[in-house]
Write an enzyme that holds these catalytic residues in place. Structure first.
Site, short mmCIF file in Angstrom:
data_model
loop_
_atom_site.label_atom_id
_atom_site.label_comp_id
_atom_site.label_asym_id
_atom_site.label_seq_id
_atom_site.Cartn_x
_atom_site.Cartn_y
_atom_site.Cartn_z
N ALA A 63 41.27 42.31 32.16
CA ALA A 63 42.03 43.56 32.20
C ALA A 63 41.63 44.46 31.04
O ALA A 63 41.01 44.02 30.07
CB ALA A 63 43.52 43.26 32.15
N GLY A 108 41.76 38.66 34.08
CA GLY A 108 41.85 39.26 35.41
C GLY A 108 40.59 39.06 36.23
O GLY A 108 40.64 38.99 37.46
N GLU A 111 40.97 35.72 37.72
CA GLU A 111 42.01 35.81 38.75
C GLU A 111 41.48 36.49 40.01
O GLU A 111 41.85 36.12 41.13
CB GLU A 111 43.22 36.56 38.19
CG GLU A 111 43.98 35.74 37.15
CD GLU A 111 45.03 36.54 36.41
OE1 GLU A 111 46.20 36.12 36.39
OE2 GLU A 111 44.68 37.60 35.84
N GLU A 131 44.44 34.79 28.20
CA GLU A 131 45.59 35.64 27.89
C GLU A 131 46.48 35.08 26.79
O GLU A 131 47.08 35.83 26.03
CB GLU A 131 46.42 35.89 29.16
CG GLU A 131 45.76 36.75 30.22
CD GLU A 131 44.93 35.96 31.21
OE1 GLU A 131 44.55 36.53 32.25
OE2 GLU A 131 44.64 34.76 30.94
#
Length: 257
Positions: A63, A108, A111, A131
């Site tokens: 992200a 991300g 993911e 994270e």
């Protein structure tokens, strides 16, 4: 189609291509463009398989931390639902989806790769959910899709430590399905995707839905999902063509109907 995410279809294989230099950071705009790309390829009858690709250098490094850093609880509470919905749109593409992973697939990016059905990684690829090192946890499906794929203990190891895993370890724990030389990642994904072209598209969609939905429920409910999908396929032209070809010892010609 978007500033950072494009869709190209060739030989009935769609490629969703991320291109936000330098690291394909997944800011809000990229997330929205990914969701729109997912909807496009899902609805396109000319695309029978899908590849997620970030280019030769990197899949997606995660992200956009700069974008998130100043968000309050209220901001992220509103945004997180959109974030998950964008990735879920990829997971719900009713066609075989292959993530072609080069370089980093972190946070991300990892993911996003988890939303695919299969993952091909280059030898120098690195995957992980870092994270926790920022004082947060995965928010785009990592705490849910990762343990479903590799098991809870291995998922907790990656999530609790935030460490990166090599392509070799990712293959060993089931996080990726194939490892190839870096320069062959996209070609390998194309070759894999090509095996689904010309197949029974309706049955493939039904099989994917039965597996994915069945993972979320108890066995009896999963068997009922399977039964309904199985029975429904007997109303398709593809089922008739497939069984006729079997009886006649010929190759079936599927039409996706």
């Amino acid at each position: 189609m978007g500033e950072f995410v494009s869709v190209e279809v060739a030989d009935q294989i769609a490629t969703i291509r991320l291109d936000r230099p330098k690291m394909n950071a997944l800011n809000g705009q990229v997330q929205r463009e990914i969701a729109e790309a997912a909807r496009i390829v899902d609805a396109d009858p000319g695309a029978q398989a899908v590849i997620l690709y970030g280019g030769e250098r990197v899949f997606a490094a995660g992200a956009d931390i700069k974008e998130m850093a100043d968000m309050s609880y209220a901001d992220m509470s509103a945004h997180s639902g959109t974030l998950q919905a964008c990735f879920t749109a990829v997971a719900r593409i009713g066609k075989p989806v292959i993530a072609a992973i080069t370089g980093y697939a972190l946070g991300g990016g990892c993911e996003l790769a988890l939303c695919a059905d299969f993952r091909v990684a280059g030898e120098s690829a690195r995957l992980g959910q870092p994270e926790i090192l920022l004082g947060i946890i995965p928010g785009a499906g990592g705490t849910q899709r990762l343990p479903r794929l590799v098991g809870p203990a291995r998922a907790k190891d990656l999530i609790f430590t935030g460490r990166h895993v090599t392509a070799a370890e990712a293959l060993e724990i089931g996080l990726v399905d194939r490892v190839v030389p870096d320069e062959q990642v996209y070609t390998a994904a194309l070759e894999w995707a090509a095996t689904f072209v010309g197949g029974p598209a309706v049955a493939l969609r039904a099989a994917k839905q039965a597996v994915d939905q069945g993972l979320e429920v108890d066995l009896d409910t999963g068997l009922e999902i399977e039964r309904l999908q199985f029975s429904g396929l007997f109303a398709t032209d593809d089922a008739k063509a497939g069984m006729r070809a079997f009886a006649e010892k010929t190759k079936p010609k599927f039409t996706g109907r």
